[in-house]
Design a protein around this motif. Structure first.
Motif, PDB file in Angstrom:
ATOM      1  N   MET A 249       0.979  -1.236  -0.113  1.00  0.00           N
ATOM      2  CA  MET A 249      -0.136   0.008  -0.129  1.00  0.00           C
ATOM      3  C   MET A 249       0.782   1.336   0.071  1.00  0.00           C
ATOM      4  O   MET A 249       0.588   2.393  -0.720  1.00  0.00           O
ATOM      5  N   LYS A 250       1.889   1.398   0.686  1.00  0.00           N
ATOM      6  CA  LYS A 250       2.527   2.386   0.629  1.00  0.00           C
ATOM      7  C   LYS A 250       3.345   2.861  -0.796  1.00  0.00           C
ATOM      8  O   LYS A 250       3.226   3.774  -0.938  1.00  0.00           O
ATOM      9  N   ASP A 251       3.791   1.854  -1.211  1.00  0.00           N
ATOM     10  CA  ASP A 251       4.469   1.847  -2.437  1.00  0.00           C
ATOM     11  C   ASP A 251       3.163   2.468  -3.496  1.00  0.00           C
ATOM     12  O   ASP A 251       3.527   3.326  -4.498  1.00  0.00           O
ATOM     13  N   TYR A 252       2.104   1.783  -3.484  1.00  0.00           N
ATOM     14  CA  TYR A 252       1.144   1.821  -4.454  1.00  0.00           C
ATOM     15  C   TYR A 252       0.644   3.584  -4.250  1.00  0.00           C
ATOM     16  O   TYR A 252       0.369   4.416  -5.292  1.00  0.00           O
ATOM     17  N   LEU A 253       0.442   4.035  -2.899  1.00  0.00           N
ATOM     18  CA  LEU A 253      -0.078   5.275  -2.747  1.00  0.00           C
ATOM     19  C   LEU A 253       1.109   6.328  -3.035  1.00  0.00           C
ATOM     20  O   LEU A 253       0.720   7.529  -3.418  1.00  0.00           O
ATOM     21  N   ARG A 254       2.383   6.155  -3.043  1.00  0.00           N
ATOM     22  CA  ARG A 254       3.433   6.886  -3.558  1.00  0.00           C
ATOM     23  C   ARG A 254       3.415   7.078  -4.808  1.00  0.00           C
ATOM     24  O   ARG A 254       3.693   8.260  -5.318  1.00  0.00           O
ATOM     25  N   CYS A 255       3.055   6.072  -5.531  1.00  0.00           N
ATOM     26  CA  CYS A 255       2.747   6.212  -6.857  1.00  0.00           C
ATOM     27  C   CYS A 255       1.653   7.056  -7.223  1.00  0.00           C
ATOM     28  O   CYS A 255       1.691   8.067  -8.197  1.00  0.00           O
ATOM     29  N   VAL A 256       0.361   7.253  -6.526  1.00  0.00           N
ATOM     30  CA  VAL A 256      -0.708   7.947  -6.592  1.00  0.00           C
ATOM     31  C   VAL A 256      -0.223   9.526  -6.353  1.00  0.00           C
ATOM     32  O   VAL A 256      -0.561  10.408  -6.998  1.00  0.00           O
ATOM     33  N   ALA A 257       0.410   9.817  -5.361  1.00  0.00           N
ATOM     34  CA  ALA A 257       0.980  11.002  -4.981  1.00  0.00           C
ATOM     35  C   ALA A 257       1.655  11.432  -6.171  1.00  0.00           C
ATOM     36  O   ALA A 257       1.393  12.789  -6.395  1.00  0.00           O
ATOM     37  N   SER A 258       2.395  10.878  -6.858  1.00  0.00           N
ATOM     38  CA  SER A 258       3.063  11.603  -7.944  1.00  0.00           C
ATOM     39  C   SER A 258       2.177  11.751  -9.290  1.00  0.00           C
ATOM     40  O   SER A 258       2.158  12.863  -9.868  1.00  0.00           O
ATOM     41  N   VAL A 259       1.263  10.737  -9.330  1.00  0.00           N
ATOM     42  CA  VAL A 259       0.167  11.315 -10.351  1.00  0.00           C
ATOM     43  C   VAL A 259      -0.375  12.647  -9.828  1.00  0.00           C
ATOM     44  O   VAL A 259      -0.782  13.592 -10.632  1.00  0.00           O
ATOM     45  N   ASP A 260      -0.838  12.684  -8.693  1.00  0.00           N
ATOM     46  CA  ASP A 260      -1.693  13.848  -8.208  1.00  0.00           C
ATOM     47  C   ASP A 260      -0.927  15.131  -8.515  1.00  0.00           C
ATOM     48  O   ASP A 260      -1.432  16.202  -9.001  1.00  0.00           O
ATOM     49  N   ASP A 261       0.432  15.110  -8.011  1.00  0.00           N
ATOM     50  CA  ASP A 261       1.112  16.358  -8.373  1.00  0.00           C
ATOM     51  C   ASP A 261       1.226  16.694  -9.878  1.00  0.00           C
ATOM     52  O   ASP A 261       1.181  17.874 -10.198  1.00  0.00           O
TER      53      ASP A 261
END
Length: 467
Positions: A249-261
Protein backbone atom coordinates in the motif's frame (compact mmCIF):
# COMPACT_ATOMS: atom_id res chain seq x y z
CA UNK A 1 -23.70 32.44 -28.31
CA UNK A 2 -22.73 28.93 -29.35
CA UNK A 3 -19.44 27.80 -27.83
CA UNK A 4 -16.68 26.57 -30.09
CA UNK A 5 -15.59 22.95 -29.99
CA UNK A 6 -13.86 22.33 -26.65
CA UNK A 7 -10.38 20.96 -26.23
CA UNK A 8 -10.44 17.58 -24.45
CA UNK A 9 -7.67 16.54 -22.08
CA UNK A 10 -8.27 12.93 -21.07
CA UNK A 11 -5.97 11.87 -18.21
CA UNK A 12 -6.03 8.18 -17.37
CA UNK A 13 -4.04 6.09 -14.92
CA UNK A 14 -3.79 2.33 -14.58
CA UNK A 15 -5.33 0.51 -11.60
CA UNK A 16 -6.14 3.59 -9.53
CA UNK A 17 -9.04 2.75 -7.23
CA UNK A 18 -11.57 5.47 -6.42
CA UNK A 19 -11.22 4.68 -2.72
CA UNK A 20 -7.62 5.93 -2.91
CA UNK A 21 -8.79 9.47 -3.68
CA UNK A 22 -9.76 11.89 -0.94
CA UNK A 23 -12.58 13.37 -3.05
CA UNK A 24 -14.11 9.86 -2.90
CA UNK A 25 -13.65 9.64 0.86
CA UNK A 26 -10.35 7.78 1.00
CA UNK A 27 -9.27 6.58 4.43
CA UNK A 28 -5.68 5.97 3.33
CA UNK A 29 -4.44 9.05 1.45
CA UNK A 30 -4.99 12.63 0.34
CA UNK A 31 -5.15 13.71 -3.30
CA UNK A 32 -5.39 17.53 -3.31
CA UNK A 33 -5.04 18.01 -7.07
CA UNK A 34 -7.64 15.39 -7.91
CA UNK A 35 -9.88 17.05 -5.34
CA UNK A 36 -9.20 20.38 -7.08
CA UNK A 37 -10.43 18.91 -10.36
CA UNK A 38 -13.50 17.44 -8.67
CA UNK A 39 -14.32 20.87 -7.25
CA UNK A 40 -13.92 22.42 -10.71
CA UNK A 41 -16.60 20.17 -12.19
CA UNK A 42 -18.32 16.86 -11.57
CA UNK A 43 -17.51 13.72 -9.61
CA UNK A 44 -19.21 10.53 -10.80
CA UNK A 45 -20.00 8.15 -7.97
CA UNK A 46 -21.35 5.30 -10.11
CA UNK A 47 -18.98 5.07 -13.06
CA UNK A 48 -18.06 1.47 -13.91
CA UNK A 49 -16.05 -0.54 -16.41
CA UNK A 50 -17.54 -3.29 -18.54
CA UNK A 51 -14.47 -5.58 -18.22
CA UNK A 52 -12.07 -4.90 -15.34
CA UNK A 53 -8.69 -5.40 -16.94
CA UNK A 54 -6.30 -2.95 -18.60
CA UNK A 55 -6.26 -3.56 -22.36
CA UNK A 56 -9.96 -4.45 -22.67
CA UNK A 57 -11.02 -1.28 -20.85
CA UNK A 58 -8.88 0.79 -23.22
CA UNK A 59 -10.46 -0.90 -26.22
CA UNK A 60 -13.93 -0.03 -24.92
CA UNK A 61 -12.95 3.60 -24.36
CA UNK A 62 -11.53 3.94 -27.87
CA UNK A 63 -14.54 2.41 -29.62
CA UNK A 64 -17.65 2.81 -27.48
CA UNK A 65 -18.19 -0.93 -28.02
CA UNK A 66 -17.97 -3.90 -25.67
CA UNK A 67 -14.92 -6.17 -25.66
CA UNK A 68 -16.43 -8.94 -27.79
CA UNK A 69 -17.10 -6.46 -30.60
CA UNK A 70 -13.89 -4.39 -30.50
CA UNK A 71 -11.79 -7.55 -30.36
CA UNK A 72 -9.96 -6.97 -27.06
CA UNK A 73 -11.43 -9.41 -24.55
CA UNK A 74 -8.18 -10.24 -22.71
CA UNK A 75 -4.62 -8.99 -22.26
CA UNK A 76 -3.54 -11.31 -25.06
CA UNK A 77 -5.68 -9.57 -27.69
CA UNK A 78 -4.19 -6.77 -29.78
CA UNK A 79 -6.36 -3.87 -30.92
CA UNK A 80 -7.07 -3.76 -34.65
CA UNK A 81 -6.53 -0.11 -35.53
CA UNK A 82 -8.44 -0.41 -38.79
CA UNK A 83 -11.74 -0.19 -36.95
CA UNK A 84 -13.74 2.94 -36.14
CA UNK A 85 -12.40 4.81 -33.11
CA UNK A 86 -13.03 7.97 -31.15
CA UNK A 87 -9.80 9.73 -32.25
CA UNK A 88 -10.57 9.00 -35.91
CA UNK A 89 -14.03 10.51 -35.56
CA UNK A 90 -12.66 13.57 -33.76
CA UNK A 91 -9.95 13.94 -36.40
CA UNK A 92 -12.60 13.92 -39.12
CA UNK A 93 -14.52 16.51 -37.11
CA UNK A 94 -11.66 19.02 -37.09
CA UNK A 95 -9.63 17.95 -34.05
CA UNK A 96 -5.91 17.37 -33.79
CA UNK A 97 -5.33 14.26 -31.74
CA UNK A 98 -2.55 12.79 -29.64
CA UNK A 99 -1.85 9.95 -27.23
CA UNK A 100 1.15 9.89 -24.89
CA UNK A 101 2.01 7.18 -22.37
CA UNK A 102 0.46 3.78 -21.89
CA UNK A 103 -1.19 2.12 -24.90
CA UNK A 104 -0.98 -1.60 -24.05
CA UNK A 105 -2.95 -2.67 -27.11
CA UNK A 106 -0.18 -4.24 -29.14
CA UNK A 107 2.58 -2.87 -31.33
CA UNK A 108 3.43 -3.17 -35.00
CA UNK A 109 1.25 -3.83 -38.01
CA UNK A 110 -2.38 -2.93 -37.34
CA UNK A 111 -1.76 -2.70 -33.59
CA UNK A 112 -0.05 0.70 -33.51
CA UNK A 113 -2.23 3.70 -32.62
CA UNK A 114 -4.32 5.06 -35.50
CA UNK A 115 -6.39 8.23 -35.70
CA UNK A 116 -3.71 10.20 -33.85
CA UNK A 117 -1.71 13.06 -35.36
CA UNK A 118 0.96 12.23 -32.81
CA UNK A 119 1.62 9.21 -30.62
CA UNK A 120 4.39 8.34 -28.20
CA UNK A 121 3.74 5.20 -26.20
CA UNK A 122 5.36 2.73 -23.83
CA UNK A 123 6.14 -0.76 -25.12
CA UNK A 124 3.72 -3.04 -23.28
CA UNK A 125 3.35 -1.99 -19.64
CA UNK A 126 6.30 0.38 -19.80
CA UNK A 127 8.86 1.07 -17.08
CA UNK A 128 8.66 3.50 -14.17
CA UNK A 129 12.32 4.57 -14.34
CA UNK A 130 14.07 5.69 -17.55
CA UNK A 131 11.39 4.24 -19.81
CA UNK A 132 11.66 3.54 -23.50
CA UNK A 133 8.86 4.86 -25.70
CA UNK A 134 7.79 4.45 -29.31
CA UNK A 135 7.76 8.01 -30.69
CA UNK A 136 5.67 7.60 -33.84
CA UNK A 137 7.10 4.09 -34.09
CA UNK A 138 10.72 4.99 -33.37
CA UNK A 139 12.00 3.50 -30.10
CA UNK A 140 13.58 6.20 -27.92
CA UNK A 141 15.11 6.19 -24.45
CA UNK A 142 13.92 8.76 -21.88
CA UNK A 143 15.57 9.70 -18.61
CA UNK A 144 13.52 10.22 -15.49
CA UNK A 145 10.30 9.03 -13.90
CA UNK A 146 7.51 7.85 -16.20
CA UNK A 147 4.73 9.97 -14.66
CA UNK A 148 6.79 13.15 -14.98
CA UNK A 149 7.89 12.26 -18.51
CA UNK A 150 4.32 11.65 -19.75
CA UNK A 151 3.27 15.00 -18.27
CA UNK A 152 6.25 16.82 -19.79
CA UNK A 153 5.51 15.38 -23.23
CA UNK A 154 1.81 16.21 -22.89
CA UNK A 155 2.56 19.82 -22.04
CA UNK A 156 5.09 20.11 -24.87
CA UNK A 157 2.63 18.76 -27.43
CA UNK A 158 -0.16 21.11 -26.32
CA UNK A 159 2.25 24.06 -26.43
CA UNK A 160 3.34 23.22 -29.97
CA UNK A 161 -0.06 22.21 -31.36
CA UNK A 162 -1.84 23.86 -34.27
CA UNK A 163 -3.66 26.59 -32.36
CA UNK A 164 -6.28 26.93 -35.10
CA UNK A 165 -7.81 23.56 -34.15
CA UNK A 166 -9.22 22.12 -30.94
CA UNK A 167 -7.21 19.25 -29.47
CA UNK A 168 -7.95 15.83 -28.07
CA UNK A 169 -5.10 14.61 -25.87
CA UNK A 170 -5.02 11.20 -24.21
CA UNK A 171 -2.47 11.49 -21.38
CA UNK A 172 -2.04 7.91 -20.17
CA UNK A 173 0.07 7.19 -17.10
CA UNK A 174 1.57 3.83 -16.20
CA UNK A 175 1.10 4.46 -12.48
CA UNK A 176 -0.02 3.05 -10.15
CA UNK A 177 0.30 -0.31 -11.92
CA UNK A 178 2.22 -3.21 -10.39
CA UNK A 179 5.15 -3.29 -9.38
CA UNK A 180 4.58 0.13 -7.81
CA UNK A 181 7.92 1.94 -8.06
CA UNK A 182 7.75 5.39 -6.40
CA UNK A 183 9.68 8.44 -7.55
CA UNK A 184 12.47 9.99 -5.52
CA UNK A 185 10.25 12.76 -4.17
CA UNK A 186 7.75 10.38 -2.58
CA UNK A 187 9.89 7.32 -1.76
CA UNK A 188 9.75 7.95 2.00
CA UNK A 189 6.12 9.05 2.15
CA UNK A 190 4.12 7.12 4.81
CA UNK A 191 7.38 5.67 6.20
CA UNK A 192 6.47 6.41 9.82
CA UNK A 193 2.79 5.47 9.75
CA UNK A 194 0.69 2.35 9.28
CA UNK A 195 -1.92 2.36 6.52
CA UNK A 196 -5.37 1.49 7.91
CA UNK A 197 -6.73 -1.93 7.01
CA UNK A 198 -9.95 -2.16 4.98
CA UNK A 199 -12.92 -3.56 6.89
CA UNK A 200 -12.93 -6.67 4.69
CA UNK A 201 -9.20 -7.40 4.94
CA UNK A 202 -9.85 -10.76 6.65
CA UNK A 203 -12.96 -11.65 4.69
CA UNK A 204 -13.61 -15.40 5.08
CA UNK A 205 -15.66 -15.49 1.83
CA UNK A 206 -18.16 -17.69 3.67
CA UNK A 207 -21.30 -18.40 1.68
CA UNK A 208 -19.68 -17.21 -1.55
CA UNK A 209 -18.97 -18.81 -4.88
CA UNK A 210 -15.96 -21.13 -5.15
CA UNK A 211 -14.75 -18.70 -7.82
CA UNK A 212 -14.28 -16.10 -5.08
CA UNK A 213 -13.12 -18.38 -2.29
CA UNK A 214 -10.16 -19.59 -4.35
CA UNK A 215 -7.88 -17.49 -6.53
CA UNK A 216 -4.25 -16.39 -6.77
CA UNK A 217 -4.54 -12.70 -5.93
CA UNK A 218 -4.52 -12.67 -2.14
CA UNK A 219 -2.18 -10.31 -0.33
CA UNK A 220 -0.32 -13.48 0.63
CA UNK A 221 0.61 -13.96 -3.05
CA UNK A 222 2.65 -10.74 -3.23
CA UNK A 223 6.31 -11.52 -3.93
CA UNK A 224 9.65 -10.14 -2.78
CA UNK A 225 9.95 -8.63 -6.25
CA UNK A 226 6.63 -6.81 -5.74
CA UNK A 227 7.70 -5.53 -2.34
CA UNK A 228 11.35 -4.91 -3.23
CA UNK A 229 12.90 -6.53 -0.18
CA UNK A 230 13.12 -9.95 1.50
CA UNK A 231 10.30 -11.02 3.76
CA UNK A 232 11.06 -10.70 7.49
CA UNK A 233 11.71 -13.97 9.25
CA UNK A 234 9.83 -15.30 12.24
CA UNK A 235 6.42 -13.82 11.47
CA UNK A 236 3.14 -15.67 11.78
CA UNK A 237 1.00 -15.94 8.66
CA UNK A 238 -1.22 -13.10 9.89
CA UNK A 239 1.78 -10.92 10.71
CA UNK A 240 3.35 -11.54 7.31
CA UNK A 241 0.08 -10.71 5.56
CA UNK A 242 -0.08 -7.42 7.47
CA UNK A 243 3.55 -6.65 6.63
CA UNK A 244 2.97 -7.33 2.95
CA UNK A 245 -0.10 -5.11 2.94
CA UNK A 246 1.85 -2.22 4.44
CA UNK A 247 4.67 -2.55 1.90
CA UNK A 248 2.26 -2.87 -1.00
CA UNK A 249 0.00 0.00 0.00
CA UNK A 250 2.76 2.47 0.77
CA UNK A 251 4.38 2.04 -2.63
CA UNK A 252 1.01 2.10 -4.36
CA UNK A 253 0.02 5.34 -2.63
CA UNK A 254 3.42 6.90 -3.33
CA UNK A 255 2.83 6.29 -7.02
CA UNK A 256 -0.62 7.87 -6.70
CA UNK A 257 0.93 10.93 -5.01
CA UNK A 258 3.16 11.49 -8.04
CA UNK A 259 0.16 11.28 -10.36
CA UNK A 260 -1.65 13.80 -8.17
CA UNK A 261 1.25 16.25 -8.36
CA UNK A 262 1.32 15.95 -12.13
CA UNK A 263 -2.40 16.53 -12.47
CA UNK A 264 -1.74 19.78 -10.61
CA UNK A 265 0.98 20.63 -13.13
CA UNK A 266 -1.45 20.09 -16.01
CA UNK A 267 -4.20 22.18 -14.41
CA UNK A 268 -1.73 24.99 -13.70
CA UNK A 269 -0.48 24.82 -17.29
CA UNK A 270 -3.99 25.14 -18.74
CA UNK A 271 -4.59 28.22 -16.59
CA UNK A 272 -1.25 29.80 -17.52
CA UNK A 273 -1.89 29.22 -21.24
CA UNK A 274 -5.42 30.64 -21.07
CA UNK A 275 -6.90 27.26 -22.03
CA UNK A 276 -8.88 26.47 -18.89
CA UNK A 277 -12.23 27.91 -20.04
CA UNK A 278 -12.17 26.08 -23.38
CA UNK A 279 -10.94 22.70 -22.20
CA UNK A 280 -12.79 19.65 -20.89
CA UNK A 281 -10.51 17.90 -18.40
CA UNK A 282 -11.21 14.31 -17.42
CA UNK A 283 -9.44 12.17 -14.87
CA UNK A 284 -10.14 8.45 -14.67
CA UNK A 285 -8.48 5.04 -14.34
CA UNK A 286 -8.94 2.08 -16.66
CA UNK A 287 -10.63 0.19 -13.80
CA UNK A 288 -10.61 -0.05 -10.03
CA UNK A 289 -8.32 -2.11 -7.81
CA UNK A 290 -8.44 -4.13 -4.61
CA UNK A 291 -6.45 -2.39 -1.88
CA UNK A 292 -6.51 -5.28 0.56
CA UNK A 293 -10.30 -5.37 0.23
CA UNK A 294 -11.53 -8.96 0.68
CA UNK A 295 -7.87 -9.79 1.33
CA UNK A 296 -6.83 -9.14 -2.29
CA UNK A 297 -4.80 -7.00 -4.64
CA UNK A 298 -5.44 -6.62 -8.41
CA UNK A 299 -8.88 -6.33 -10.08
CA UNK A 300 -10.88 -8.54 -12.55
CA UNK A 301 -13.85 -9.40 -10.34
CA UNK A 302 -17.19 -7.65 -10.75
CA UNK A 303 -17.04 -6.61 -7.09
CA UNK A 304 -17.24 -2.90 -6.35
CA UNK A 305 -13.61 -2.04 -5.65
CA UNK A 306 -12.59 -3.53 -9.00
CA UNK A 307 -15.64 -2.52 -11.02
CA UNK A 308 -15.79 1.14 -10.02
CA UNK A 309 -13.82 3.71 -12.00
CA UNK A 310 -13.00 7.13 -10.59
CA UNK A 311 -14.30 9.73 -13.03
CA UNK A 312 -13.89 13.49 -12.67
CA UNK A 313 -14.85 15.92 -15.42
CA UNK A 314 -14.63 19.69 -15.63
CA UNK A 315 -15.72 22.18 -18.29
CA UNK A 316 -15.88 25.72 -16.86
CA UNK A 317 -19.15 27.52 -17.48
CA UNK A 318 -20.83 24.32 -18.70
CA UNK A 319 -20.45 21.68 -15.98
CA UNK A 320 -21.51 22.95 -12.58
CA UNK A 321 -18.68 23.18 -10.06
CA UNK A 322 -18.79 20.58 -7.30
CA UNK A 323 -21.44 18.46 -9.00
CA UNK A 324 -21.97 14.88 -7.86
CA UNK A 325 -23.48 12.48 -10.39
CA UNK A 326 -25.03 9.28 -9.00
CA UNK A 327 -26.56 7.90 -12.19
CA UNK A 328 -25.01 4.76 -13.68
CA UNK A 329 -22.47 5.44 -16.41
CA UNK A 330 -19.72 3.28 -17.90
CA UNK A 331 -16.52 3.49 -19.92
CA UNK A 332 -18.77 2.36 -22.76
CA UNK A 333 -20.25 5.90 -22.69
CA UNK A 334 -17.04 7.96 -22.79
CA UNK A 335 -16.58 8.15 -26.58
CA UNK A 336 -20.21 9.10 -27.16
CA UNK A 337 -20.01 11.84 -24.53
CA UNK A 338 -16.87 13.41 -26.02
CA UNK A 339 -18.38 13.33 -29.52
CA UNK A 340 -21.51 14.98 -28.15
CA UNK A 341 -19.55 17.81 -26.54
CA UNK A 342 -17.61 18.22 -29.79
CA UNK A 343 -20.90 18.63 -31.65
CA UNK A 344 -20.23 15.57 -33.80
CA UNK A 345 -22.54 12.77 -34.84
CA UNK A 346 -22.46 9.63 -32.70
CA UNK A 347 -22.34 6.49 -34.89
CA UNK A 348 -25.33 4.20 -34.50
CA UNK A 349 -23.13 1.14 -33.97
CA UNK A 350 -21.58 2.54 -30.79
CA UNK A 351 -23.10 0.75 -27.81
CA UNK A 352 -22.90 3.44 -25.15
CA UNK A 353 -24.70 6.73 -24.76
CA UNK A 354 -23.65 10.31 -24.13
CA UNK A 355 -24.13 11.42 -20.53
CA UNK A 356 -23.85 15.11 -21.51
CA UNK A 357 -27.58 15.61 -20.78
CA UNK A 358 -27.08 14.25 -17.26
CA UNK A 359 -24.26 16.72 -16.63
CA UNK A 360 -26.56 19.51 -17.81
CA UNK A 361 -29.39 18.44 -15.50
CA UNK A 362 -31.55 16.91 -18.24
CA UNK A 363 -31.35 13.20 -17.55
CA UNK A 364 -33.24 11.28 -20.26
CA UNK A 365 -36.28 9.42 -18.96
CA UNK A 366 -35.08 6.24 -20.67
CA UNK A 367 -31.53 6.36 -19.27
CA UNK A 368 -30.35 2.78 -18.79
CA UNK A 369 -30.43 1.86 -15.10
CA UNK A 370 -28.38 -1.34 -15.36
CA UNK A 371 -24.77 -2.15 -16.24
CA UNK A 372 -23.66 -5.26 -18.14
CA UNK A 373 -20.26 -6.70 -17.23
CA UNK A 374 -18.21 -9.54 -18.68
CA UNK A 375 -14.74 -10.79 -17.73
CA UNK A 376 -13.48 -13.18 -20.39
CA UNK A 377 -10.14 -14.53 -19.14
CA UNK A 378 -10.09 -18.28 -18.52
CA UNK A 379 -6.39 -18.89 -17.91
CA UNK A 380 -4.03 -16.52 -16.11
CA UNK A 381 -1.75 -15.87 -13.19
CA UNK A 382 -4.52 -14.63 -10.88
CA UNK A 383 -6.88 -17.60 -11.12
CA UNK A 384 -10.08 -15.56 -11.54
CA UNK A 385 -13.00 -17.36 -13.15
CA UNK A 386 -14.67 -15.93 -16.26
CA UNK A 387 -17.98 -14.37 -15.35
CA UNK A 388 -20.67 -11.94 -16.36
CA UNK A 389 -23.36 -10.06 -14.52
CA UNK A 390 -25.68 -7.12 -14.08
CA UNK A 391 -25.49 -4.20 -11.67
CA UNK A 392 -28.38 -1.87 -10.90
CA UNK A 393 -28.39 0.85 -8.28
CA UNK A 394 -29.82 -1.63 -5.76
CA UNK A 395 -28.54 -5.09 -6.72
CA UNK A 396 -25.72 -7.02 -8.33
CA UNK A 397 -26.13 -10.47 -9.88
CA UNK A 398 -22.99 -12.36 -10.97
CA UNK A 399 -22.72 -15.64 -12.87
CA UNK A 400 -19.35 -17.43 -12.57
CA UNK A 401 -19.19 -19.60 -15.66
CA UNK A 402 -16.45 -22.16 -14.98
CA UNK A 403 -13.32 -22.93 -13.01
CA UNK A 404 -10.24 -20.74 -13.40
CA UNK A 405 -6.90 -22.11 -14.58
CA UNK A 406 -3.34 -20.89 -14.26
CA UNK A 407 -1.07 -19.97 -17.19
CA UNK A 408 -0.11 -23.63 -17.60
CA UNK A 409 -3.74 -24.61 -18.04
CA UNK A 410 -3.91 -26.34 -14.66
CA UNK A 411 -7.18 -26.07 -12.77
CA UNK A 412 -6.92 -24.61 -9.28
CA UNK A 413 -7.12 -27.77 -7.19
CA UNK A 414 -9.71 -26.29 -4.84
CA UNK A 415 -12.28 -25.93 -7.63
CA UNK A 416 -11.83 -29.31 -9.30
CA UNK A 417 -15.10 -31.22 -9.75
CA UNK A 418 -17.24 -28.24 -8.67
CA UNK A 419 -20.54 -27.63 -10.40
CA UNK A 420 -20.77 -24.59 -12.70
CA UNK A 421 -22.12 -22.04 -13.25
CA UNK A 422 -22.27 -20.56 -9.76
CA UNK A 423 -24.26 -17.44 -8.88
CA UNK A 424 -24.00 -14.58 -6.40
CA UNK A 425 -26.55 -11.90 -5.58
CA UNK A 426 -25.86 -8.86 -3.42
CA UNK A 427 -28.37 -6.41 -2.02
CA UNK A 428 -26.30 -3.22 -2.31
CA UNK A 429 -28.79 -1.25 -0.22
CA UNK A 430 -27.87 -3.21 2.91
CA UNK A 431 -24.60 -4.88 1.96
CA UNK A 432 -22.32 -2.34 0.29
CA UNK A 433 -19.25 -4.45 1.12
CA UNK A 434 -20.71 -7.47 -0.71
CA UNK A 435 -20.23 -10.01 2.03
CA UNK A 436 -23.64 -11.68 2.06
CA UNK A 437 -24.58 -13.77 -0.97
CA UNK A 438 -28.39 -13.90 -0.93
CA UNK A 439 -28.84 -15.76 -4.22
CA UNK A 440 -30.43 -18.77 -2.48
CA UNK A 441 -32.43 -16.67 0.00
CA UNK A 442 -36.11 -17.32 -0.69
CA UNK A 443 -36.89 -13.68 0.08
CA UNK A 444 -34.97 -12.70 -3.07
CA UNK A 445 -36.56 -15.29 -5.36
CA UNK A 446 -38.42 -12.68 -7.42
CA UNK A 447 -35.39 -10.37 -7.51
CA UNK A 448 -33.24 -13.18 -8.94
CA UNK A 449 -35.86 -13.98 -11.56
CA UNK A 450 -36.16 -10.35 -12.66
CA UNK A 451 -32.41 -9.72 -12.70
CA UNK A 452 -31.78 -12.84 -14.77
CA UNK A 453 -34.40 -11.67 -17.25
CA UNK A 454 -32.71 -8.28 -17.48
CA UNK A 455 -29.22 -9.81 -17.63
CA UNK A 456 -30.06 -11.88 -20.70
CA UNK A 457 -31.86 -8.90 -22.18
CA UNK A 458 -28.62 -6.91 -21.88
CA UNK A 459 -26.60 -9.76 -23.39
CA UNK A 460 -28.90 -9.58 -26.40
CA UNK A 461 -28.79 -5.78 -26.51
CA UNK A 462 -25.00 -5.79 -26.61
CA UNK A 463 -24.82 -8.68 -29.10
CA UNK A 464 -22.98 -10.99 -26.70
CA UNK A 465 -24.18 -14.34 -27.96
CA UNK A 466 -21.53 -16.50 -26.28
CA UNK A 467 -22.61 -18.64 -23.33
Amino acid sequence: MKRKQPNILFIMTDDHAAHAMSCYGSKVNETPQMDRLANMGARFDNCFCTNSICAPSRGVILTGKNSHLNGVKTLEDGFDGRQQTLPKLLQAGGYQTSIIGKWHLGHGGNYDPTGFDYWNIFPGQGQYINPQMYDMGELKQYTGYATDIVTDLTIDWIKNRNKDKPFFMMCHHKAPHRHWVPDEKHKDMYEDIDIPLPDTFNDSHEGRSDAVKYNLMGIEELTEFDLKQPFPEGLTDAELKYWKYQRYMKDYLRCVASVDDNIGRLLDFLEEEGLKEDTIVVYTSDQGFFLGDHGWFDKRYMLEESLRMPFLMSYPGVIKEGSVITDLVANLDFAETFLDYAGLEIPEDMQGRSFKPILEGNKPKDWLDALYYRYWVYEGEHGVSPHYGIRTLDYKLICYLKEARDFSGNCLKEVEDKEWPQWELFDLRTDSEELDNVYDDVRYKDVVKELKRRLFELKERYQDYED
